[in-house]
Design an enzyme around this catalytic site. Structure first.
Site, PDB file in Angstrom:
ATOM      1  CE  LYS A  82      37.078  34.274  52.153  1.00 34.73           C
ATOM      2  NZ  LYS A  82      36.112  33.282  52.671  1.00 34.73           N
ATOM      3  CE1 TYR A 117      35.025  29.248  46.963  1.00 28.90           C
ATOM      4  CE2 TYR A 117      34.700  27.689  45.165  1.00 28.90           C
ATOM      5  CZ  TYR A 117      34.179  28.558  46.112  1.00 28.90           C
ATOM      6  OH  TYR A 117      32.819  28.743  46.194  1.00 28.90           O
ATOM      7  CG  ASP A 175      40.454  35.383  44.691  1.00 32.88           C
ATOM      8  OD1 ASP A 175      39.791  34.349  44.457  1.00 32.88           O
ATOM      9  OD2 ASP A 175      40.125  36.221  45.545  1.00 32.88           O
TER      10      ASP A 175
HETATM   11  P1  KE4 Z   1      32.362  34.184  48.394  1.00 28.00           P
HETATM   12  O1  KE4 Z   1      31.541  34.167  47.100  1.00 28.00           O
HETATM   13  O2  KE4 Z   1      32.179  32.916  49.212  1.00 28.00           O
HETATM   14  O3  KE4 Z   1      32.155  35.468  49.204  1.00 28.00           O
HETATM   15  O4  KE4 Z   1      33.912  34.234  47.963  1.00 28.00           O
HETATM   16  C1  KE4 Z   1      34.400  33.247  47.100  1.00 28.00           C
HETATM   17  C2  KE4 Z   1      35.902  33.172  47.276  1.00 28.00           C
HETATM   18  C3  KE4 Z   1      36.713  33.760  46.316  1.00 28.00           C
HETATM   19  N1  KE4 Z   1      38.059  33.729  46.425  1.00 28.00           N
HETATM   20  C4  KE4 Z   1      38.664  33.120  47.482  1.00 28.00           C
HETATM   21  C5  KE4 Z   1      40.149  33.104  47.560  1.00 28.00           C
HETATM   22  C6  KE4 Z   1      37.877  32.498  48.493  1.00 28.00           C
HETATM   23  O5  KE4 Z   1      38.494  31.885  49.532  1.00 28.00           O
HETATM   24  C7  KE4 Z   1      36.477  32.526  48.397  1.00 28.00           C
HETATM   25  C8  KE4 Z   1      35.578  31.863  49.417  1.00 28.00           C
HETATM   26  N2  KE4 Z   1      36.244  31.150  50.461  1.00 28.00           N
HETATM   27  C9  KE4 Z   1      35.501  30.052  51.069  1.00 28.00           C
HETATM   28  C10 KE4 Z   1      36.439  29.406  52.097  1.00 28.00           C
HETATM   29  N3  KE4 Z   1      37.248  28.428  51.492  1.00 28.00           N
HETATM   30  C11 KE4 Z   1      34.212  30.506  51.671  1.00 28.00           C
HETATM   31  C12 KE4 Z   1      33.546  29.491  52.585  1.00 28.00           C
HETATM   32  C13 KE4 Z   1      32.363  28.838  51.912  1.00 28.00           C
HETATM   33  O6  KE4 Z   1      32.410  28.562  50.697  1.00 28.00           O
HETATM   34  O7  KE4 Z   1      31.382  28.594  52.653  1.00 28.00           O
END
Ligand code: KE4
Length: 429
Positions: free
Chosen positions: A267, A144, A239
């Site tokens: 994060k 993701y 990523d």
């Molecule tokens: P954000 O746009 O949520 O800050 O980041 C997206 C993203 C990009 N790349 C990786 C590897 C990620 O894990 C994420 C976001 N992770 C999720 C947890 N699986 C955030 C939690 C959520 O979507 O509420």
């Protein structure tokens, strides 16, 4: 546990916010039950609006590596906010955090701050396309990269691995440029590159999968991607939104010894504030506006308060490398405790663990990609999740998420987590 206030808040929220939450996984749909509304948190603990306490094993999906309300970060934020929360102009802290990131992450020569991991990955793909003049990119099933249209793509049917939209609102026109491959399958990537010779701008991957549950790369897989990218003139993007500053001071790329061309971050980099970043080779990053022609912008990019939080957190990690061995030892103790309970109860579930990330998969198969992750018994996971919650341990509300351990989890919490696992797993027999 009494959770009446959370329930009332959730009912109110559903009247004004889609699904009652501002990010889908928080709604507990994958595990049953209703989400907790958190009032406060400190160290290893979350406290909901009804006053129930929980050991936090998600830590805001990664950022709270030092536990909640870490004092040095709090003090830096309070100091920064007194100078006004936002200038919309360059500030000192943006320079300082860029210098520190370049020093900490092996592959990054230049870096651009954005406001989320999604923005970071969207921008990284755009600049890779601008730099190479090519349109397509390869991602991996189960990885993701945020909610950018180009990433919300499911594996296409049949031999042609062109993606198909995985969400309404994503157009076939977008999907046609996203190619899908199975994680840990180098041969598949080799074939994709041959079938799309000179058309692929980038390969983007979570160097350690975290969004199908924790799935580390098999030996030689990342190294093989590096060689294929060199052979085909493709930009390799790690990523590291999840793994950055978590699996090592320099992230997964330092721990695993493979150097990407671009890295996306999020994060931990924001210390709990909305921050993302993308960076890498100077020759690629100098394609980004205003240095180059690839446009990308953001009103609150480099926000002084968010930079203050991120800077303080990164400085603490940079000055205290023992953090990494500490959280790895903590995680190993928890995983070993779970393995003992699995043996005791005759359960053949599998665990993937690297550094301070791990996942207990409710499957007797080794989980090496999304297909094997999908063999899990998600109903059983839901029962396990709710039993853990009742015992005061807050897990990710989905089988397909990694857990993240913080420095605030000490022996007392380890003992409670292992005991709760034993009760929860015993309840499934
Ligand atoms: P954000 O746009 O949520 O800050 O980041 C997206 C993203 C990009 N790349 C990786 C590897 C990620 O894990 C994420 C976001 N992770 C999720 C947890 N699986 C955030 C939690 C959520 O979507 O509420």
């Amino acid at each position: 546990m009494n959770r009446k206030i959370s329930l009332d808040l959730f009912e109110r929220a559903k009247g004004y916010i889609p699904g009652g939450v501002n990010s889908p996984v928080r709604a507990f749909k994958a595990v049953g039950g209703n989400p907790l509304f958190i009032k406060t948190a400190k160290g290893a603990y979350l406290y909901d609006e009804d006053g129930n306490g929980y050991i936090d094993m998600i830590n805001s999906w990664g950022p709270m590596i030092l536990g909640h309300a870490f004092e040095a970060v709090e003090e830096a934020v309070i100091k920064a906010v007194k100078d006004s929360p936002s200038f919309g102009a360059p500030g000192r802290r943006e320079v300082e955090i860029a210098e520190l990131i370049v020093d900490m992450v092996p592959s990054i020569e230049k870096v651009r701050m954005v406001n989320s991991g999604t923005e970071a990955t969207m921008s990284a793909i755009r600049v890779a396309r601008g730099f190479t003049g090519r349109q397509k990119f390869i991602k991996f099933e189960g990885c993701y990269h945020g909610h950018g249209d180009a990433f919300l793509i499911a594996a296409g049917s049949g031999a042609v691995t062109m993606g198909t939209p995985d969400s309404p609102g994503v157009t076939p026109g977008t999907a046609q440029d996203t190619l899908l491959a199975p994680f840990n399958n180098l041969e598949f990537v080799r074939q994709l590159l041959e079938e799309n010779r000179d058309q692929v701008a980038a390969i983007i991957i979570e160097p350690v999968g975290g969004n199908m549950g924790c799935v580390p790369p098999e030996s030689g897989f990342l190294e093989g991607l590096r060689s294929l990218c060199d052979e085909h003139g493709v930009v390799l993007i790690f990523d590291e939104v999840m793994t950055g500053f978590r699996l090592a001071r320099g992230g997964a790329q330092e721990r695993l010894g493979v150097t990407p061309d671009l890295t996306t971050l999020g994060k931990i980099i924001g210390g709990g504030f909305p921050v993302g970043a993308y960076g890498g080779k100077k020759e690629i990053m100098d394609f980004v506006s205003p240095a180059g022609p690839v446009y990308q912008a953001g009103t609150l990019s480099g926000n002084p308060v968010a930079m203050a939080a991120g800077l303080e957190m990164l400085r603490h990690l940079d000055d205290n490398p023992g953090v990494y061995s500490q959280i790895e030892k903590t995680t190993t103790k928890i995983v070993d405790g779970i393995k003992q309970s699995l043996n005791k109860h005759g359960l053949k579930y599998t665990i993937n663990h690297i550094g301070s990330m791990y996942s207990l998969f409710f499957s007797d198969q080794k989980v090496t990609d999304f297909e094997t992750a999908k063999t899990c018994d998600t109903a059983k996971f839901g029962k396990y999740f709710n039993s853990m919650l009742e015992q005061g341990v807050y897990l990710a509300p989905s089988q397909f998420e990694s857990l993240f351990i913080s420095t605030a989890i000490l022996q007392q919490e380890i003992d409670q987590i292992v005991e709760a696992n034993d009760v929860a797993l015993g309840g499934l027999v």
